[in-house]
Design an enzyme around this catalytic site. Structure first.
Site, PDB file in Angstrom:
ATOM      1  N   ASP A 385      26.455  64.023  28.126  1.00  0.00           N
ATOM      2  CA  ASP A 385      25.525  65.049  28.629  1.00  0.00           C
ATOM      3  C   ASP A 385      24.829  65.827  27.505  1.00  0.00           C
ATOM      4  OD1 ASP A 385      26.368  64.331  31.097  1.00  0.00           O
ATOM      5  OD2 ASP A 385      27.645  66.087  31.437  1.00  0.00           O
TER       6      ASP A 385
HETATM    7  P1  NAP Z   1      30.525  64.145  28.901  1.00  0.00           P
HETATM    8  O1  NAP Z   1      29.087  64.313  29.202  1.00  0.00           O
HETATM    9  O2  NAP Z   1      31.520  64.459  29.950  1.00  0.00           O
HETATM   10  O3  NAP Z   1      30.682  62.608  28.446  1.00  0.00           O
HETATM   11  C1  NAP Z   1      31.873  62.163  27.919  1.00  0.00           C
HETATM   12  C2  NAP Z   1      31.771  60.644  27.790  1.00  0.00           C
HETATM   13  O4  NAP Z   1      32.944  60.240  27.128  1.00  0.00           O
HETATM   14  C3  NAP Z   1      31.734  59.932  29.124  1.00  0.00           C
HETATM   15  O5  NAP Z   1      30.450  59.460  29.416  1.00  0.00           O
HETATM   16  C4  NAP Z   1      32.774  58.809  28.983  1.00  0.00           C
HETATM   17  O6  NAP Z   1      32.136  57.552  29.204  1.00  0.00           O
HETATM   18  C5  NAP Z   1      33.245  58.923  27.536  1.00  0.00           C
HETATM   19  N1  NAP Z   1      34.687  58.749  27.385  1.00  0.00           N
HETATM   20  C6  NAP Z   1      35.681  59.237  28.150  1.00  0.00           C
HETATM   21  N2  NAP Z   1      36.863  58.821  27.697  1.00  0.00           N
HETATM   22  C7  NAP Z   1      36.610  58.041  26.619  1.00  0.00           C
HETATM   23  C8  NAP Z   1      37.424  57.322  25.715  1.00  0.00           C
HETATM   24  N3  NAP Z   1      38.765  57.289  25.824  1.00  0.00           N
HETATM   25  N4  NAP Z   1      36.829  56.649  24.718  1.00  0.00           N
HETATM   26  C9  NAP Z   1      35.471  56.635  24.594  1.00  0.00           C
HETATM   27  N5  NAP Z   1      34.653  57.298  25.419  1.00  0.00           N
HETATM   28  C10 NAP Z   1      35.230  57.991  26.414  1.00  0.00           C
HETATM   29  O7  NAP Z   1      30.967  64.942  27.601  1.00  0.00           O
HETATM   30  P2  NAP Z   1      30.096  65.824  26.583  1.00  0.00           P
HETATM   31  O8  NAP Z   1      28.888  65.079  26.148  1.00  0.00           O
HETATM   32  O9  NAP Z   1      31.076  66.333  25.581  1.00  0.00           O
HETATM   33  O10 NAP Z   1      29.552  67.030  27.459  1.00  0.00           O
HETATM   34  C11 NAP Z   1      30.448  67.979  28.007  1.00  0.00           C
HETATM   35  C12 NAP Z   1      30.173  68.140  29.492  1.00  0.00           C
HETATM   36  O11 NAP Z   1      31.253  68.852  30.089  1.00  0.00           O
HETATM   37  C13 NAP Z   1      28.920  68.970  29.732  1.00  0.00           C
HETATM   38  O12 NAP Z   1      28.310  68.568  30.929  1.00  0.00           O
HETATM   39  C14 NAP Z   1      29.497  70.394  29.852  1.00  0.00           C
HETATM   40  O13 NAP Z   1      28.665  71.292  30.508  1.00  0.00           O
HETATM   41  C15 NAP Z   1      30.761  70.091  30.645  1.00  0.00           C
HETATM   42  N6  NAP Z   1      31.832  71.093  30.498  1.00  0.00           N
HETATM   43  C16 NAP Z   1      32.013  71.687  29.280  1.00  0.00           C
HETATM   44  C17 NAP Z   1      32.989  72.652  29.140  1.00  0.00           C
HETATM   45  C18 NAP Z   1      33.132  73.388  27.823  1.00  0.00           C
HETATM   46  O14 NAP Z   1      33.433  74.575  27.816  1.00  0.00           O
HETATM   47  N7  NAP Z   1      32.941  72.682  26.697  1.00  0.00           N
HETATM   48  C19 NAP Z   1      33.825  72.987  30.238  1.00  0.00           C
HETATM   49  C20 NAP Z   1      33.642  72.303  31.452  1.00  0.00           C
HETATM   50  C21 NAP Z   1      32.628  71.354  31.567  1.00  0.00           C
HETATM   51  P3  NAP Z   1      33.007  56.267  29.611  1.00  0.00           P
HETATM   52  O15 NAP Z   1      33.725  56.624  30.857  1.00  0.00           O
HETATM   53  O16 NAP Z   1      31.990  55.199  29.787  1.00  0.00           O
HETATM   54  O17 NAP Z   1      33.930  55.987  28.471  1.00  0.00           O
END
Ligand code: NAP
Length: 458
Positions: A385
């Site tokens: 994201d």
């Molecule tokens: P993300 O958008 O959730 O994407 C994480 C990616 O990691 C997924 O597409 C997944 O794809 C991949 N993944 C998962 N496990 C894996 C593994 N073992 N090995 C390799 N890849 C793996 O994460 P982000 O880009 O860090 O963005 C964070 C999101 O979480 C945002 O939408 C944010 O708003 C939200 N959020 C953040 C917080 C905070 O405070 N930081 C709290 C709650 C929510 P695959 O399944 O294809 O592997």
């Protein structure tokens, strides 16, 4: 005895303030944790010494019950699940505040003054709405419910009607005084319902802001409870909790370019229509880690973008190994830190610090974004994201308006992830299909290990 209790309460309050101060820096954060825990332990002991406590049996049962739920939660839930755990803690804390307020009402409603009734009503409203709101946030974060915004026609009118009903009930009960059990139970019901309506339209990407605002509501509710029970420590602790939650929410809103008023009143998601780009006809290029390692031969500047997948795979140590190998080949390596990467604020900083990645290599979003155009390779490790250009280009996307890392501007992009699955916001990422992008499919730790081995053998 009362003097001793008040003295211990002051010591607890000081420890709570120190705890917040120390927790704001990585170096002193462990101290912050200890100070907070010690302050809470002192507060509990001092409260148990209060003369108005006549028996300890029910208190002991409560402690055993709470500890038997809390201990496994703390021990068994992984670090990646901290936001869910926090949401549950808010839910329990707020439920406690709501129940205490309700009990006070049913026991003493007739004797309450007007200000006491106002305080009690607000406490009950905040307590119960935070309870259901936090449970819903937990369900979304745990992906029991869809993480996309759940939208339905006329939702703003429904929310407004329910919230206005709460305010009207409070106004009537306060104006009339006395005991109105039916109206009070209706207030509880409307508050519970409003908590659900508040969080329902909020999408996964905006959950961090929601968690911090629920934190603020739970804190405020406890503070009001302190006024009601005439407990100064509860007022202070609740105010600290409420105000720090509020400050964090404002900072998160700024970082994610969201309207604070919308978050405050649950208005997020109202203009959003989820329109996913179709994958039909789009081409995805992928390479094995061994093949991809050759690309680094010509690289001079590399930026690593860590995300939730790095945390899930516990790949931070091998990320550090990769950094060392690349630097030994005279390649400059920097880390791009997005404010909401992972699942909790500062998630990436904590993991990379644990792996001894020097702090000066971690560059915040505003400073690193201008550096992408001159970067040879961006290595995205389990992030999605926070790199999605839809946040800039697609007004229909739930991510629209959120600042992202300008990964698309680099010369070459390597994505390490296991599949073509979406990230937390539940939407596709057009960057996967860019001519500059190469996917390295697999678990982040495994792929990075293979990259390190290949680079070492070159
Ligand atoms: P993300 O958008 O959730 O994407 C994480 C990616 O990691 C997924 O597409 C997944 O794809 C991949 N993944 C998962 N496990 C894996 C593994 N073992 N090995 C390799 N890849 C793996 O994460 P982000 O880009 O860090 O963005 C964070 C999101 O979480 C945002 O939408 C944010 O708003 C939200 N959020 C953040 C917080 C905070 O405070 N930081 C709290 C709650 C929510 P695959 O399944 O294809 O592997």
């Amino acid at each position: 005895m009362e003097e001793i209790i008040q003295f211990v309460y002051i010591a607890s309050a000081v420890l709570f303030i120190l705890s917040l101060k120390w927790m704001s820096e990585v170096k002193t954060s462990r101290w912050g944790n200890w100070a907070g825990s010690a302050g809470m332990a002192l507060a509990i002991v001092a409260t148990l010494l209060k003369p108005e406590i006549h028996g300890y049996l029910w208190i002991a049962i409560g402690i055993v019950l709470g500890a038997s739920i809390g201990t496994p939660m703390a021990v068994l839930m992984p670090m990646t699940a901290v936001p869910q755990r926090t949401a549950l803690s808010h839910a329990f804390g707020a439920l406690a505040a709501g129940i205490v307020g309700s009990t006070e009402y049913f026991l003493k409603a007739d004797s309450f003054s007007l200000p006491q009734l106002v305080v009690l009503s607000i406490e009950v409203l905040l307590g119960f709405l935070t309870f259901t709101g936090s449970l819903l946030a937990f369900a979304k974060l745990q992906e029991i419910l869809p993480t996309r915004p759940i939208l339905y026609p006329g939702r703003n009118y429904v929310s407004l009607t329910v919230f206005s009903s709460c305010l009207l009930l409070i106004a009537y009960m306060v104006a009339k005084g006395g005991f109105h059990p039916f109206l009070f139970i209706s207030l509880i019901g409307f508050s519970l319902l409003f908590g659900i309506l508040l969080v329902l339209p909020i999408g996964g990407a905006d959950m961090p802001t929601v968690i911090s605002i629920l934190n603020a509501y739970a804190g405020l509710s406890s503070s009001f409870m302190g006024f009601l029970l005439n407990n100064k420590l509860l007022i202070i602790a609740g105010a600290l909790d409420g105000s720090s939650g509020l400050i964090l929410s404002i900072q998160m809103c700024k970082a994610m370019n969201r309207s604070f008023t919308n978050v405050l009143f649950g208005g997020m998601g109202q203009v959003l229509e989820v329109v996913d780009p179709s994958r039909d006809g789009k081409v995805v290029k992928s390479l094995s880690p061994r093949e991809a390692s050759i690309l680094f031969e010509a690289a001079k500047k590399v930026i690593v973008v860590p995300g939730y997948g790095m945390a899930a795979a516990q790949a931070q140590h091998v990320v550090k190994e990769l950094t060392d190998v690349l630097e030994s080949k005279n390649i400059e390596v920097k880390f791009a830190i997005h404010p909401v990467a992972g699942r909790m604020p500062g998630h990436m900083n904590v993991l990379l610090a644990e792996a001894d990645v020097p702090y000066d290599k971690l560059v915040e979003m505003e400073e690193i974004n201008p550096l992408f155009p001159e970067t040879d390779i961006v290595l995205v490790v389990g992030a999605n994201d926070i790199t999605n250009p839809a946040a800039k280009k697609n007004p229909g996307s739930p991510l629209y308006g959120m600042p992202i890392l300008d990964v698309e501007k680099a010369k070459q992009i390597l994505f390490i992830k296991r599949s073509m699955s979406t990230g937390f916001a539940g939407i596709d990422n057009d960057l996967f299909y860019s001519p500059k992008t190469i996917m390295l499919f697999g678990d982040a730790k495994k792929v990075l290990n293979e990259l390190v081995v290949s680079l070492n053998s070159q």
